[in-house]
Design an enzyme around this catalytic site. Structure first.
Site, PDB file in Angstrom:
ATOM      1  N   ARG A  64      -9.584  -4.464  -2.339  1.00 11.55           N
ATOM      2  CA  ARG A  64      -9.932  -3.508  -3.395  1.00 11.55           C
ATOM      3  C   ARG A  64      -8.751  -2.582  -3.631  1.00 11.55           C
ATOM      4  NH1 ARG A  64     -15.125  -2.587  -5.015  1.00 11.55           N
ATOM      5  NH2 ARG A  64     -14.713  -0.397  -5.359  1.00 11.55           N
TER       6      ARG A  64
ATOM      7  N   ASP B 254       1.313  -1.855  -4.214  1.00 10.55           N
ATOM      8  CA  ASP B 254       2.418  -2.577  -3.562  1.00 10.55           C
ATOM      9  C   ASP B 254       3.793  -1.915  -3.755  1.00 10.55           C
ATOM     10  OD1 ASP B 254       0.636  -4.526  -2.616  1.00 10.55           O
ATOM     11  OD2 ASP B 254       0.897  -5.784  -4.384  1.00 10.55           O
TER      12      ASP B 254
ATOM     13  N   GLU C 117       3.477 -12.242   9.946  1.00 10.54           N
ATOM     14  CA  GLU C 117       2.629 -11.053   9.737  1.00 10.54           C
ATOM     15  C   GLU C 117       2.006 -10.610  11.044  1.00 10.54           C
ATOM     16  OE1 GLU C 117      -0.227 -11.137   6.500  1.00 10.54           O
ATOM     17  OE2 GLU C 117       0.909 -12.675   5.474  1.00 10.54           O
TER      18      GLU C 117
ATOM     19  N   HIS D 227       1.767  -7.120   3.055  1.00  9.84           N
ATOM     20  CA  HIS D 227       1.802  -7.931   1.830  1.00  9.84           C
ATOM     21  C   HIS D 227       2.603  -9.199   2.123  1.00  9.84           C
ATOM     22  CE1 HIS D 227       1.753  -8.609  -2.484  1.00  9.84           C
ATOM     23  NE2 HIS D 227       3.024  -8.966  -2.388  1.00  9.84           N
TER      24      HIS D 227
END
Ligand code: GRF
Length: 212
Positions: free
Chosen positions: A102, A156, A185, A120
Site C-alpha cells: 500500500r 521509492d 535482499e 525495493h
C-alpha cells in the site's frame, strides 16, 4: 543554509514490520534478530491482509500482530491515521516495510520521517514502481539489484541506505532474476536494520553516511 542532519539511535530498538504477502524479508530479519545479529525486537507485525503468509508466520511465532481491513475505513488517510495511533501506542522506533503493498500517505510519512525504511528489488532510482525485475530485463540493463531506503512521501524516492547489485543474464526470466535479487535482499535488509540501531546511519539531505 543549515542542513538537517538525522542520526539513527543507538539502542535496543522496537520494530514494526508491515507486510502484505510472502514475508521472506520479514523472516530474514526475524532470524537475524534471533541469532543475536540485530539490536532490536519485533514489537509488531502489521498487515492489511490477514491471510498473508508472512502474517500467518508471525502469528505462529507468537509475535504481536495487527490486521486492519482497508475496507473498514472511508479513505487512505483515516486508515493510516489508525495505524499511526497503533504505532504511537507501542513506542515503535522503526517501521520496516517488507512487501507492504500500500502507498503510505504523506502525513504518515512525515510523522515518522527517518523512521520508516523499505526494500525495493531494483537499483533505485532506476525502475521505481512494480514488476521492476521484468522492467530491468526489458530495458536491457546488465546489472540490477536491491535498494534499502528511507521512506518519503514520493514513492521509492527516499535517501538510499544500502544497495546490492546482481548481474542480469541473457536468459533471465522475471522469476530467475527475482530469485537472484531476493537472495541479496535477505542479506541486505537485516544489515540495514542492524546499522540503524547501531546508531550508524546519518542522513544529510539525500545522502546517507554509514558511520564507523
Ligand atoms: C521483495 O522483492 C521486496 O523487494 C519488495 O517486495 C518483495 C517482498 O517479498 N518490496 P517478501 O514478502 O519479503 O518475500
Amino acid at each position: 543554509m543549515t542542513e538537517d542532519v538525522f542520526r539513527s539511535p543507538k539502542k535496543r530498538g522496537r520494530i514494526a514490520v508491515f507486510l502484505s504477502g510472502r514475508g521472506s524479508n520479514f523472516v530474514a530479519i526475524h532470524e537475524a534478530i534471533r541469532a543475536g545479529g540485530i539490536n532490536a525486537d519485533i514489537a509488531l507485525v502489521f498487515s492489511n491482509r490477514k491471510a498473508a503468509p508472512g502474517y500467518l508466520f508471525a502469528q505462529e511465532q507468537g509475535l504481536e500482530t495487527l490486521n486492519l481491513r482497508p475496507k473498514n475505513f472511508p479513505d487512505r488517510e483515516s486508515y493510516d491515521q489508525e495505524i499511526a495511533r497503533e504505532i504511537r501506542a507501542r513506542d515503535i522506533d522503526l517501521i520496516v516495510l517488507a512487501g507492504y503493498m500500500r502507498i503510505i500517505t504523506s502525513p504518515f510519512c512525515q510523522e515518522f520521517i527517518n523512521r520508516i525504511i523499505n526494500i525495493h528489488p531494483a537499483l533505485l532510482p532506476a525502475f521505481p514502481g512494480l514488476h521492476v525485475q521484468q522492467q530491468a530485463i526489458d530495458w536491457g540493463v546488465q546489472f540490477s539489484g536491491a535498494t534499502v531506503h528511507f521512506v518519503v512521501p514520493e514513492v521509492d524516492m527516499g535517501p538510499i541506505i544500502v544497495q546490492a547489485a546482481v548481474p542480469v543474464l541473457q536468459d533471465d526470466t522475471e522469476e530467475t532474476l527475482s530469485a537472484r535479487i531476493l537472495k541479496e535482499e535477505h542479506k541486505l535488509y537485516p544489515e540495514a536494520v542492524k546499522l540503524y540501531f547501531e546508531g550508524r546511519l546519518e542522513v544529510r539531505g539525500r545522502r546517507v553516511f554509514i558511520l564507523e
